[in-house]
Design an enzyme around this catalytic site. Structure first.
Site, PDB file in Angstrom:
ATOM      1  CB  CYS A 162      45.441   8.445   0.498  1.00  0.00           C
ATOM      2  SG  CYS A 162      44.237   9.521   1.304  1.00  0.00           S
ATOM      3  CG  HIS A 302      48.596   4.094   3.295  1.00  0.00           C
ATOM      4  ND1 HIS A 302      48.873   5.176   2.484  1.00  0.00           N
ATOM      5  CD2 HIS A 302      47.301   4.236   3.680  1.00  0.00           C
ATOM      6  CE1 HIS A 302      47.797   5.946   2.388  1.00  0.00           C
ATOM      7  NE2 HIS A 302      46.832   5.401   3.100  1.00  0.00           N
ATOM      8  CD  GLU A 313      50.029  -0.428   5.494  1.00  0.00           C
ATOM      9  OE1 GLU A 313      51.017  -0.283   4.729  1.00  0.00           O
ATOM     10  OE2 GLU A 313      49.481   0.522   6.095  1.00  0.00           O
ATOM     11  CE  LYS A 331      50.007   8.388   5.158  1.00  0.00           C
ATOM     12  NZ  LYS A 331      50.775   7.252   4.604  1.00  0.00           N
ATOM     13  CG  HIS A 336      47.187  10.798   5.215  1.00  0.00           C
ATOM     14  ND1 HIS A 336      47.919  10.640   4.048  1.00  0.00           N
ATOM     15  CD2 HIS A 336      46.068  10.013   5.048  1.00  0.00           C
ATOM     16  CE1 HIS A 336      47.290   9.825   3.236  1.00  0.00           C
ATOM     17  NE2 HIS A 336      46.163   9.427   3.823  1.00  0.00           N
ATOM     18  CG  PHE A 395      38.677   7.606   1.030  1.00  0.00           C
ATOM     19  CD1 PHE A 395      39.193   6.805   2.025  1.00  0.00           C
ATOM     20  CD2 PHE A 395      38.020   8.777   1.397  1.00  0.00           C
ATOM     21  CE1 PHE A 395      39.059   7.146   3.366  1.00  0.00           C
ATOM     22  CE2 PHE A 395      37.879   9.127   2.737  1.00  0.00           C
ATOM     23  CZ  PHE A 395      38.399   8.306   3.722  1.00  0.00           C
TER      24      PHE A 395
END
Length: 407
Positions: A162, A302, A313, A331, A336, A395
């Site tokens: 991502c 993010h 975050e 998002k 996403h 990831f």
């Protein structure tokens, strides 16, 4: 040593809000979610996504190409066409040997994988398309853009889950400051809302399960968030040295002032709970841009709407920026889009800088009380932005941060 300023001169996108980056900007500024029940996911535990509305992509990229391209490549070509036109560039006249292409993509041709596997299983080997491999391999997003535009410089696909779209911008920045290219077509693309991919993310515990309320499912930083919503999108930025852009009479939309990447080296899918890798990337990106943390007045987070990811975050942002810059996550509205997300959010951050506007985080009335963040909610906020950070994490422990400034 001095180095050239890197300018963003063109933007292009296709998203669940529709064709063109302006459609995405309008959607996020209204705080309007795009998630809805997805007929292609009928019968699955998660049966909703953020899909791109029906559009005539073939009219832009050529209908004869459609049959041999997976959708992730189609979307990339569409966004690249818009971005090149927005930058007022003509591929017929540029020096193609000095034009590079770098695209982020996490999954590649997921739709082709699944459809052709079913053919093999149900109809036998002779039914499998001879175009299977060039349709599914991730590098073809960059390869087809290079072919379409006559870009003969370096061509790469970055796969950092991502964070892929942001990784592409970081690579492009290095190519330009290192004088490997004069122009770079950079961004990300993804179309992975297929039954197998959605089921895989669901089994990993990453997706929201609010099938009774798809529109309200993506809730970044909210206290009742329960996972992200899959989306498809492509976003492309045209990058070049600011002096070159001005020499041809084009004013930069913004400057890509600095980039940095790091790895958590902690867990295959979970972020480091203290966000140490993310903080390392933020510190390094600021150093690359020659800024202090206090120079940042906006963060495009993010923030996917997962419990662990948003918490890590939020804690890093509050530690890094105690002066509490405005924070948003796109998002909530657009879902996403995995490998496309970093590029799309960087492009929207450019518009925030240009329009002096921070879009709200859709579906959030207020962030979780434990987060010491100034999250913009409910409506857009007028704000003059001099420097913004756009965060992307993936990831595998990938962390990429880009710093954008007014041009």
């Amino acid at each position: 040593m001095s180095r050239p300023d890197i300018a963003v001169t063109g933007l292009g996108a296709i998203t669940p809000a529709g064709t063109g980056l302006d459609a995405a900007w309008s959607q996020v500024c209204r705080g309007a979610p795009t998630a809805a029940t997805d007929p292609g996911l009928a019968g699955l535990p998660v049966d909703f996504s953020c899909r791109i509305p029906e559009s005539d992509i073939g009219a832009v990229i050529g209908r004869r190409k459609l049959w041999r391209l997976d959708r992730f490549t189609q979307l990339a070509l569409f966004a690249a066409d818009e971005a090149v036109r927005d930058a007022q560039l003509d591929p017929r006249t540029w020096d193609g040997a000095r034009v590079g292409v770098v695209i982020g993509c996490g999954l590649g041709g997921a739709r082709t994988w699944e459809a052709q596997h079913l053919r093999l299983k149900d109809q036998g080997a002779e039914s499998v398309s001879p175009m299977l491999i060039p349709m599914l391999v991730p590098n073809m997003a960059a390869g087809e853009i290079s072919l379409s535009l006559g870009a003969r410089g370096p061509s790469v696909v970055a796969a950092t889950a991502c964070a892929s779209g942001a990784s592409a911008l970081s690579i492009a920045h290095d190519w330009l400051t290192g004088d490997r290219c004069d122009i770079v077509v950079a961004g990300g693309t993804e179309s992975g809302s297929t039954p197998l991919m959605v089921t895989g993310f669901h089994r990993a515990g990453a997706l929201s399960t609010r099938s009774n309320d798809p529109a309200g499912a993506s809730r970044p930083f909210a206290p009742d968030r329960d996972g992200f919503v899959m989306a498809e999108a492509a976003a492309i930025l045209i990058l070049e040295r600011a002096a070159d852009a001005r020499a041809r009479g084009v004013r930069p939309r913004a400057l890509l002032a600095g980039t940095a990447a790091s790895s958590d080296a902690y867990h295959p899918t979970d972020p480091h709970p203290q966000g140490t890798g993310a903080q390392t990337a933020m510190v390094a990106a600021l150093a690359d841009a020659r800024f202090s943390a206090r120079d940042v007045d906006h963060v495009n987070a993010h923030a996917t709407s997962t419990l662990k990811g948003d918490t890590a975050e939020a804690n890093v942002i509050s530690r890094m920026f105690p002066h509490r810059p405005s924070v948003t996550s796109n998002k909530g509205a657009l879902g996403h889009s995995l490998g496309a997300a970093g590029a799309l959010e960087a492009a929207l951050t450019v518009l925030s800088i240009q329009q002096s506007t921070v879009p709200p985080t859709a579906n959030v009335d207020a962030p979780a009380p434990e987060f010491d963040l100034d999250v913009v909610t409910k409506k857009s906020r007028p704000q003059r932005i001099q420097a913004a950070a756009s965060n992307s994490f993936g990831f595998g422990g990938h962390n990429v941060v880009v710093i954008l400034t007014a041009g």
